[in-house]
Write a protein that holds these residues in place. Structure first.
Motif, PDB file in Angstrom:
ATOM      1  N   THR A 425      76.576  94.712  60.281  1.00  0.00           N
ATOM      2  CA  THR A 425      76.989  94.294  61.618  1.00  0.00           C
ATOM      3  C   THR A 425      77.553  95.469  62.409  1.00  0.00           C
ATOM      4  N   ALA A 426      78.436  96.255  61.759  1.00  0.00           N
ATOM      5  CA  ALA A 426      79.041  97.386  62.450  1.00  0.00           C
ATOM      6  C   ALA A 426      77.993  98.421  62.849  1.00  0.00           C
ATOM      7  N   THR A 427      77.055  98.700  61.939  1.00  0.00           N
ATOM      8  CA  THR A 427      76.029  99.704  62.225  1.00  0.00           C
ATOM      9  C   THR A 427      75.148  99.291  63.391  1.00  0.00           C
ATOM     10  N   ILE A 428      74.702  98.052  63.385  1.00  0.00           N
ATOM     11  CA  ILE A 428      73.803  97.593  64.442  1.00  0.00           C
ATOM     12  C   ILE A 428      74.521  97.564  65.789  1.00  0.00           C
ATOM     13  N   ILE A 429      75.780  97.174  65.809  1.00  0.00           N
ATOM     14  CA  ILE A 429      76.526  97.158  67.074  1.00  0.00           C
ATOM     15  C   ILE A 429      76.709  98.572  67.609  1.00  0.00           C
ATOM     16  N   VAL A 430      77.019  99.521  66.701  1.00  0.00           N
ATOM     17  CA  VAL A 430      77.170 100.917  67.130  1.00  0.00           C
ATOM     18  C   VAL A 430      75.848 101.450  67.674  1.00  0.00           C
ATOM     19  N   VAL A 431      74.758 101.210  66.956  1.00  0.00           N
ATOM     20  CA  VAL A 431      73.440 101.662  67.414  1.00  0.00           C
ATOM     21  C   VAL A 431      73.088 101.004  68.740  1.00  0.00           C
ATOM     22  N   GLN A 433      75.063  99.879  71.080  1.00  0.00           N
ATOM     23  CA  GLN A 433      75.847 100.424  72.191  1.00  0.00           C
ATOM     24  C   GLN A 433      75.370 101.828  72.576  1.00  0.00           C
ATOM     25  N   HIS A 434      75.098 102.654  71.587  1.00  0.00           N
ATOM     26  CA  HIS A 434      74.642 104.008  71.892  1.00  0.00           C
ATOM     27  C   HIS A 434      73.294 104.000  72.607  1.00  0.00           C
ATOM     28  N   ARG A 435      72.387 103.149  72.135  1.00  0.00           N
ATOM     29  CA  ARG A 435      71.066 103.087  72.773  1.00  0.00           C
ATOM     30  C   ARG A 435      71.149 102.468  74.156  1.00  0.00           C
ATOM     31  N   LEU A 436      72.082 101.530  74.359  1.00  0.00           N
ATOM     32  CA  LEU A 436      72.273 100.940  75.680  1.00  0.00           C
ATOM     33  C   LEU A 436      72.687 102.013  76.683  1.00  0.00           C
ATOM     34  N   VAL A 437      73.646 102.852  76.302  1.00  0.00           N
ATOM     35  CA  VAL A 437      74.091 103.927  77.193  1.00  0.00           C
ATOM     36  C   VAL A 437      72.951 104.899  77.467  1.00  0.00           C
ATOM     37  N   PHE A 438      72.187 105.225  76.424  1.00  0.00           N
ATOM     38  CA  PHE A 438      71.077 106.162  76.597  1.00  0.00           C
ATOM     39  C   PHE A 438      70.046 105.620  77.582  1.00  0.00           C
ATOM     40  N   HIS A 439      69.630 104.368  77.393  1.00  0.00           N
ATOM     41  CA  HIS A 439      68.594 103.794  78.263  1.00  0.00           C
ATOM     42  C   HIS A 439      69.123 103.583  79.679  1.00  0.00           C
ATOM     43  N   GLN A 440      70.389 103.218  79.817  1.00  0.00           N
ATOM     44  CA  GLN A 440      70.953 103.075  81.155  1.00  0.00           C
ATOM     45  C   GLN A 440      70.941 104.419  81.893  1.00  0.00           C
ATOM     46  N   THR A 441      71.263 105.471  81.179  1.00  0.00           N
ATOM     47  CA  THR A 441      71.264 106.804  81.800  1.00  0.00           C
ATOM     48  C   THR A 441      69.869 107.196  82.253  1.00  0.00           C
ATOM     49  N   VAL A 442      68.873 106.959  81.393  1.00  0.00           N
ATOM     50  CA  VAL A 442      67.497 107.327  81.732  1.00  0.00           C
ATOM     51  C   VAL A 442      66.990 106.503  82.908  1.00  0.00           C
ATOM     52  N   LEU A 443      67.251 105.188  82.875  1.00  0.00           N
ATOM     53  CA  LEU A 443      66.760 104.327  83.958  1.00  0.00           C
ATOM     54  C   LEU A 443      67.489 104.599  85.267  1.00  0.00           C
ATOM     55  N   ALA A 444      68.803 104.852  85.175  1.00  0.00           N
ATOM     56  CA  ALA A 444      69.569 105.095  86.394  1.00  0.00           C
ATOM     57  C   ALA A 444      69.155 106.393  87.079  1.00  0.00           C
ATOM     58  N   HIS A 489      69.928  94.881  82.110  1.00  0.00           N
ATOM     59  CA  HIS A 489      69.127  93.952  81.313  1.00  0.00           C
ATOM     60  C   HIS A 489      68.005  94.688  80.592  1.00  0.00           C
ATOM     61  N   GLN A 490      67.320  95.571  81.290  1.00  0.00           N
ATOM     62  CA  GLN A 490      66.222  96.320  80.683  1.00  0.00           C
ATOM     63  C   GLN A 490      66.750  97.250  79.592  1.00  0.00           C
ATOM     64  N   ALA A 491      67.902  97.882  79.842  1.00  0.00           N
ATOM     65  CA  ALA A 491      68.478  98.772  78.834  1.00  0.00           C
ATOM     66  C   ALA A 491      68.882  97.999  77.586  1.00  0.00           C
ATOM     67  N   ASN A 492      69.436  96.804  77.766  1.00  0.00           N
ATOM     68  CA  ASN A 492      69.769  95.964  76.618  1.00  0.00           C
ATOM     69  C   ASN A 492      68.523  95.627  75.809  1.00  0.00           C
ATOM     70  N   PHE A 493      67.472  95.218  76.507  1.00  0.00           N
ATOM     71  CA  PHE A 493      66.230  94.849  75.830  1.00  0.00           C
ATOM     72  C   PHE A 493      65.669  96.023  75.031  1.00  0.00           C
ATOM     73  N   MET A 494      65.650  97.190  75.631  1.00  0.00           N
ATOM     74  CA  MET A 494      65.128  98.367  74.946  1.00  0.00           C
ATOM     75  C   MET A 494      66.027  98.772  73.775  1.00  0.00           C
ATOM     76  N   GLY A 495      67.336  98.555  73.917  1.00  0.00           N
ATOM     77  CA  GLY A 495      68.243  98.834  72.809  1.00  0.00           C
ATOM     78  C   GLY A 495      67.975  97.938  71.614  1.00  0.00           C
ATOM     79  N   PHE A 496      67.667  96.661  71.858  1.00  0.00           N
ATOM     80  CA  PHE A 496      67.328  95.748  70.768  1.00  0.00           C
ATOM     81  C   PHE A 496      66.045  96.198  70.064  1.00  0.00           C
ATOM     82  N   LEU A 497      65.062  96.631  70.843  1.00  0.00           N
ATOM     83  CA  LEU A 497      63.808  97.106  70.240  1.00  0.00           C
ATOM     84  C   LEU A 497      64.064  98.335  69.362  1.00  0.00           C
ATOM     85  N   ASP A 498      64.961  99.212  69.812  1.00  0.00           N
ATOM     86  CA  ASP A 498      65.312 100.376  68.984  1.00  0.00           C
ATOM     87  C   ASP A 498      65.961  99.930  67.672  1.00  0.00           C
ATOM     88  N   GLY A 499      66.789  98.883  67.749  1.00  0.00           N
ATOM     89  CA  GLY A 499      67.397  98.355  66.530  1.00  0.00           C
ATOM     90  C   GLY A 499      66.365  97.840  65.549  1.00  0.00           C
TER      91      GLY A 499
END
Length: 521
Positions: A425-431, A433-444, A489-499
């Motif tokens: 649980t801890a690993t997936i939440i950390v991953v 969150q990190h991927r969410l920030v990454f995708h938000q930065t790229v999309l923004a 929303h898109q960054a969240n979706f892409m973060g789940f796919l990375d997981g």
């Protein structure tokens, strides 16, 4: 010391004894089924629970960690309690305290209150799987054991499927607190059944009880707490950039190592570790840890993908996951009938890990507008992982253990389960969150006035708000807010796919290890 005695009715058995012996395995199965229902429901509806107490879902990682730490401590003290209360009173008391913990969860209004309530539940329900499985193994005569174990396993599968299915209806109709009201009433009913039908066993006279020292228990608690704090903080601080986290990790590992060293050498330990001398058991623990990590992470990500990534209503998401999981019941019946004909169990758990990789890869390739029909197959196959991995490994990992060593070795396996769940649980939440920030930065980065695609998207949206009566400046602000919401929303979706991609890679690695090892065939 073996404190379990098989139930063997005498020739003067009464009708009361007959119905008790019939309900005994059912009571044990319902006890562990409640544990699986509670854990599955909490993991699946973590978003609704977090929203109910006004916290983001990642804040509930403290509740998961508190549950895991308390579970390990409860497992360590399981034998201590059984020797003083007996199996029937111990399991019944745990169920009653679980009901009390569920009531405390319904009354929680902050992450801290919820974490304290979950810690109570973890202490009493974390040992439940081991307590019930040990009682089935040592408290039943061999001729009755196979049937009891099958009821036990079917109940685990049924309750794991009912958690999202029934929970979806409850949350949609009554809110997130209804989940804990459900487990509270179920805990009370199952506790009454256990106290009525489970035979008295396990309690030993005071002069025969083992008296392990207290300080190793305290050391284990501090070690686990330290390591869990490190896992929490990784959401905010990279490990290599924080001397405090490095020092806390070292302190936790040293205390944990001291605990293991003491338990190995002490004549009356909390946990006998001699089972680890068996290479087959050690290999089984590694396979168990990989299975529990992957299975728990997969369940968490599926819930988040459906409810956050694909915007499924909570009831629809629960129906979809619950109904597809029910297919595992039919598969279990087939497994019980034909698995004995397969001499080499490796040809079940190696394909099982590859199946997990295929499911994760399938879900990682989903487009944001995927239809439900494309989700049915991977979600149905997810319910089969227990049959392909955990059960074949269990059939072989404990074969060489004596009656005295079996309970301690099963407790070790249960500790591995709790640690793997928490780490997963801890690993997936950390991953996530990190991927969410990454995708938000790229999309923004693409959201700039000079982007013609953005201007084309904003023009009709702004006009819509103007027609609704807003000024031009307010309409522009609202249109940009819509764009920011879409990016999140898109960054969240892409973060789940990375997981899911991470789980696919881990599952392939697990399959390769399972194929390479030579101890469990």
């Amino acid at each position: 010391m073996n404190t379990y005695a098989p139930v063997q009715p005498g020739p003067a058995e009464t009708k009361s004894t007959s119905w008790r012996s019939f309900l005994f395995p059912l009571a044990i199965a319902l006890s562990v089924g409640l544990d699986y229902f509670d854990n599955s429901a909490f993991s699946f509806f973590i978003g609704e629970i977090a929203g109910g107490i006004g916290a983001p879902p990642d804040e509930l990682i403290w509740s998961s960690s508190a549950y895991a730490v308390a579970s390990v401590l409860g497992i360590l003290q399981h034998q201590w309690w059984v020797e003083r209360l007996g199996n029937r009173n111990y399991i019944g008391l745990c169920l009653l305290l679980c009901a009390a913990g569920s009531l405390a969860c319904t009354l929680s209004d902050s992450p801290l209150e919820l974490a304290m309530a979950r810690a109570l539940q973890g202490y009493v329900m974390g040992p439940m799987l081991g307590a019930c499985r040990i009682l089935l193994q040592l408290g039943f005569a061999p001729v009755r054991r196979a049937g009891a174990v099958r009821i036990f396993l079917l109940m685990i599968l049924l309750c794991s499927a009912l958690a999202p299915l029934a929970g979806g209806y409850l949350v949609a109709a009554f809110g997130w607190r209804a989940i804990f009201f459900c487990t509270m009433f179920a805990g009370l009913l199952v506790a009454v059944l256990v106290l009525l039908v489970v035979p008295a066993s396990g309690r030993v006279p005071a002069h025969e009880r083992e008296q392990p020292p207290l300080w190793p228990y305290v050391g284990a608690a501090l070690a686990l707490a330290a390591l869990q704090i490190v896992l929490q903080q990784l959401r905010y601080t990279p490990f290599s950039e924080s001397p405090g986290l490095e020092a806390l990790t070292l302190a936790g590992l040293l205390m944990l190592g001291g605990f293991i060293w003491h338990q190995w050498r002490h004549p009356h330990p909390l946990l006998r570790l001699q089972g680890l001398k068996e290479a087959t058991f050690r290999t089984g623990l590694i396979l168990y840890a990989l299975y529990y990590f992957i299975s728990n992470a997969l369940g968490y990500l599926v819930s988040r993908l459906l409810q956050v990534g694909l915007d499924y209503p909570v009831q629809n998401a629960g129906q979809l996951v619950g109904m597809t999981s029910l297919a595992s019941l039919g598969a279990a019946v087939i497994y019980f009938r034909y698995s004995g004909r397969l001499a080499r169990k490796k040809w079940l758990f190696v394909p099982g890990f590859l199946l997990a990789a295929g499911i994760s890869g399938w879900l990682a390739s989903m487009p944001p507008d995927v239809s439900m029909s494309w989700l049915l197959l991977p979600l149905t196959l997810r319910g089969l992982l227990l049959l392909f991995v955990a059960l074949p490994v269990a059939n072989l990992a404990y074969q060489s253990f004596t009656t005295d060593l079996y309970p301690h070795s099963y407790r070790i396996k249960n500790i591995v389960k709790q640690v793997a769940y928490s780490l997963s649980t801890a690993t997936i939440i950390v991953v996530e969150q990190h991927r969410l920030v990454f995708h938000q930065t790229v999309l923004a980065a693409n959201v700039s006035p000079g982007n013609p695609a953005l201007r084309e998207f904003l023009a009709p949206l702004t006009q819509h708000f103007v027609q609704a009566g807003y000024s031009v400046s307010a309409a522009n602000a609202l249109a940009m807010a819509e764009v920011e919401t879409l990016i999140t929303h898109q960054a969240n979706f892409m973060g789940f796919l990375d997981g899911f991609m991470l789980l696919a890679a881990l599952s392939v690695g697990a399959a390769l290890f399972a194929l390479w090892q030579r101890r469990i065939h």
